[in-house]
Structures are given as C-alpha cells and as structure tokens.
Design a protein around this motif. Structure first.
Motif, PDB file in Angstrom:
ATOM      1  N   SER A 225       0.436  -1.180   0.044  1.00  0.00           N
ATOM      2  CA  SER A 225      -0.016   0.412  -0.037  1.00  0.00           C
ATOM      3  C   SER A 225       1.082   0.917  -0.091  1.00  0.00           C
ATOM      4  O   SER A 225       0.190   2.090  -0.599  1.00  0.00           O
ATOM      5  CB  SER A 225      -0.973   0.055   1.353  1.00  0.00           C
TER       6      SER A 225
ATOM      7  N   ASN B 195      -1.348   1.532  12.886  1.00  0.00           N
ATOM      8  CA  ASN B 195      -2.195   1.483  11.812  1.00  0.00           C
ATOM      9  C   ASN B 195      -2.343   3.615  12.346  1.00  0.00           C
ATOM     10  O   ASN B 195      -3.059   4.187  11.016  1.00  0.00           O
ATOM     11  CB  ASN B 195      -2.791   1.906  13.329  1.00  0.00           C
TER      12      ASN B 195
ATOM     13  N   GLN C 250      -1.348   4.366   8.646  1.00  0.00           N
ATOM     14  CA  GLN C 250      -2.152   3.607   7.533  1.00  0.00           C
ATOM     15  C   GLN C 250      -3.321   5.235   7.711  1.00  0.00           C
ATOM     16  O   GLN C 250      -3.823   5.442   6.735  1.00  0.00           O
ATOM     17  CB  GLN C 250      -3.320   2.826   8.458  1.00  0.00           C
TER      18      GLN C 250
ATOM     19  N   LEU D  45      -4.199   4.816   3.224  1.00  0.00           N
ATOM     20  CA  LEU D  45      -3.398   3.680   2.703  1.00  0.00           C
ATOM     21  C   LEU D  45      -4.518   2.747   3.081  1.00  0.00           C
ATOM     22  O   LEU D  45      -5.495   2.732   3.601  1.00  0.00           O
ATOM     23  CB  LEU D  45      -1.868   3.027   3.133  1.00  0.00           C
TER      24      LEU D  45
ATOM     25  N   ALA E  88      -2.756  -1.476   6.089  1.00  0.00           N
ATOM     26  CA  ALA E  88      -1.308  -1.633   7.260  1.00  0.00           C
ATOM     27  C   ALA E  88      -0.209  -1.471   7.054  1.00  0.00           C
ATOM     28  O   ALA E  88      -0.295  -2.863   6.969  1.00  0.00           O
ATOM     29  CB  ALA E  88      -1.698  -1.701   9.007  1.00  0.00           C
TER      30      ALA E  88
END
Length: 115
Positions: A6, A88, A91, A96, A99
């Motif tokens: 990601s 987290n 993210q 994203l 994670a």
C-alpha cells in the motif's frame, strides 16, 4: 522504515502527507503538534524512510489522578511500533488501503535546556 504494497502504490504521495501524520503523532505522544518536526520522508526500495524530531520543552504531563509524571517519548514510540499502533497511525494519516509494516522508527528527542 515504513514498507508495504500500500505504501509502494502511493510512495510519492506519502512523502508529502506530513501534516496529518504530525497531528496523529502528537496525540500519541500527548504533546502539541508543533513540538514534532517530520523530515521529508525519503524514498527507499520497498517504501519510505520516516524520520522525525520531538522538541521537549516540558517533560511532564498530568495523569488521571493529577500526579505529575515524566514521559519517556522514546519508549512510547518504540511500544507503538512494536504493537502496530504506529502502523495504524501511518495508515490513517496517509489513507493507505492496508496497514504498512513499520520497523526501526528514526527519531531524535531534543530537550529545551532553558527551562
């Protein structure tokens, strides 16, 4: 390092998204967001290298019972990286899909000696 598919998909965008990350980090560390400086993340082969500075002008926060406690920001960051809380935060801050893996967060704590 912040790595993962990601991150790779949005690598260049992640390098510019520092404001939200700084706000999230300030909540984690319970300090003002202006006390954190995030250096522009560097592109690496499998993600980005994230470095930041924490400026401590006052090392004390109030606990729930009102006692002053010394805060070890380094320990808070290390624990957050180990239990995936930091992952987290990254993210959410960078929007994203999944994670990312966060390892060995690079930070430096600078103390204000004038107080």
């Amino acid at each position: 390092k912040v790595i993962g598919t990601s991150v790779m998909e949005r690598q260049k965008q992640c390098c510019r998204l520092k404001r939200v990350l700084r706000s999230e980090m300030s909540r984690l560390l319970e300090i003002h967001r202006r006390s954190i400086e995030i250096v522009r993340p560097a592109l690496i082969t499998d993600g980005v290298l994230l470095r930041f500075y924490i400026y401590e002008t006052q090392d004390i926060r109030m606990s729930d019972v009102g006692d002053a406690q010394t805060v070890d920001h380094g320990q808070v960051i290390t624990e957050a990286a180990n239990n995936e809380l930091f992952s987290n935060i990254v993210q959410r801050a960078w929007g994203l899909a999944g994670a990312p893996a966060v390892s060995d967060p690079k930070y430096q704590i600078l103390h204000d000696e004038s107080k």
